[in-house]
Design a protein around this motif. Structure first.
Motif: not given
Length: 322
Positions: A318-320, A165-173, A205-209
């Motif tokens: 559309x993450x880079x 199971x998982x949860x994911x939150x995505x914004x433009x950046x 996990x975390x990431x920033x564009x």
């Protein structure tokens, strides 16, 4: 290999608990692998394949392959995916396959929240002919004889169900995810004497564009992995030129006792749909005395267009670095 044999013999006849999840350096390019909630968030059909040879030079070193595919299905308000993983480690071979579904919810104009679940099977095979005992008979051109009634001399296989199971939150950046595999911690029974328990593994996990200018962009990433016995931290940074050629560094470890490796990675888009990447791990742990490092190759196919029918999402991200 001597370490593996000693470990196996010490715990034979009991339920063995060990870390089964593979360690991949390019996790930031393969987000669906450990998080079912990422299914469909690329808003396109995406297929990823990874090959990794870890601790090259060490006899019986881990060899890993992963292939997965996921895509959005808008009429069910989410995405679906398939994940197949294979790890060969000494006398062991561990293969898993799971299907997953993720539900996507638009959070205002901020981003998308995704909740994912999945399930499938885990198969473990142990080749007893590779094992060695002090009292065994292993003369050339003669059958294997461990002289041990508990140890088997051929291949034994067991299968168990797995759930994740998982949860994911995505914004433009920015994006953040949390997931868990082997939720029910099932036992794989090879025979009446040998059982392996699959340990629950959790990931954050975390990431920033960050677009530096029209030509360069930067993506720092973090992954924390834990089975509640061992915890591993990996940090990475990738810089990309013209949304095409990229390179970066990753470091695995958070203390003197957990430092594992530094990874160097490069990649490029071979076409609008295909991305190829390679990473090399420079071993920093005590394994550096017997290992020449680790190699990993990733190839990714992205259809790069909206597929399926139904109501499209309000915002298409559309993450880079996908």
């Amino acid at each position: 290999m001597k370490i593996f044999f000693t470990f196996f013999i010490l715990f034979i006849g009991f339920s063995v608990q060990s870390q089964q999840a593979g360690q991949y350096s390019m996790f930031m390019l393969n987000k669906y692998q450990n998080n079912s909630a990422y299914a469909g968030l690329d808003n396109s059909l995406v297929v990823t394949g990874v090959f990794r040879s870890q601790w090259v030079g060490l006899k019986g070193n881990p060899i890993m392959q992963n292939i997965n595919a996921h895509m959005p299905v808008y009429f069910i308000k989410g995405g679906i995916g398939l994940n197949i993983d294979n790890i060969e480690l000494g006398a062991e071979q561990n293969t898993s396959m799971s299907l997953s579904y993720a539900f996507h919810k638009q959070i205002g104009n901020i981003g998308i929240l995704s909740l994912g679940v999945g399930g499938g099977f885990y198969q473990k095979t142990l080749d007893g002919s590779i094992l060695r005992t002090p009292e065994g008979d292993y003369e050339e051109n003669s059958p294997v004889n461990h002289n041990d009634l508990i140890l088997f001399e051929g291949r034994e296989t067991g299968i168990a169900p797995i759930f994740n199971a998982g949860v994911f939150f995505q914004t433009e950046k920015f994006e953040i995810g949390a997931s868990a595999i082997n939720l029910i911690e099932p036992e794989v029974n090879l025979n009446t004497n040998v059982n392996f328990q699959l340990k629950r593994h959790c990931y954050i996990t975390m990431a920033y564009n960050w677009d530096i200018n029209n030509s360069f962009s930067l993506q720092p990433s973090i992954m924390v992995e834990s089975d509640f016995i061992e915890t591993q931290l990996e940090v990475s940074t990738i810089i990309k030129y013209n949304d095409n050629i990229f390179g970066g560094l990753a470091f695995r470890g958070y203390s003197e006792n957990t430092i594992d490796a530094t990874a160097f990675l490069v990649g490029m888009k071979l076409s609008e749909k295909i991305t190829l990447a390679y990473s090399y791990d420079l071993t920093l742990s005590s394994y550096n005395s017997v290992s020449n490092g680790s190699h990993e190759v990733l190839i990714r196919y992205n259809l790069n267009k909206i597929i399926g029918a139904g109501v499209l999402p309000r915002i298409i991200h559309n993450p880079r670095f996908l």
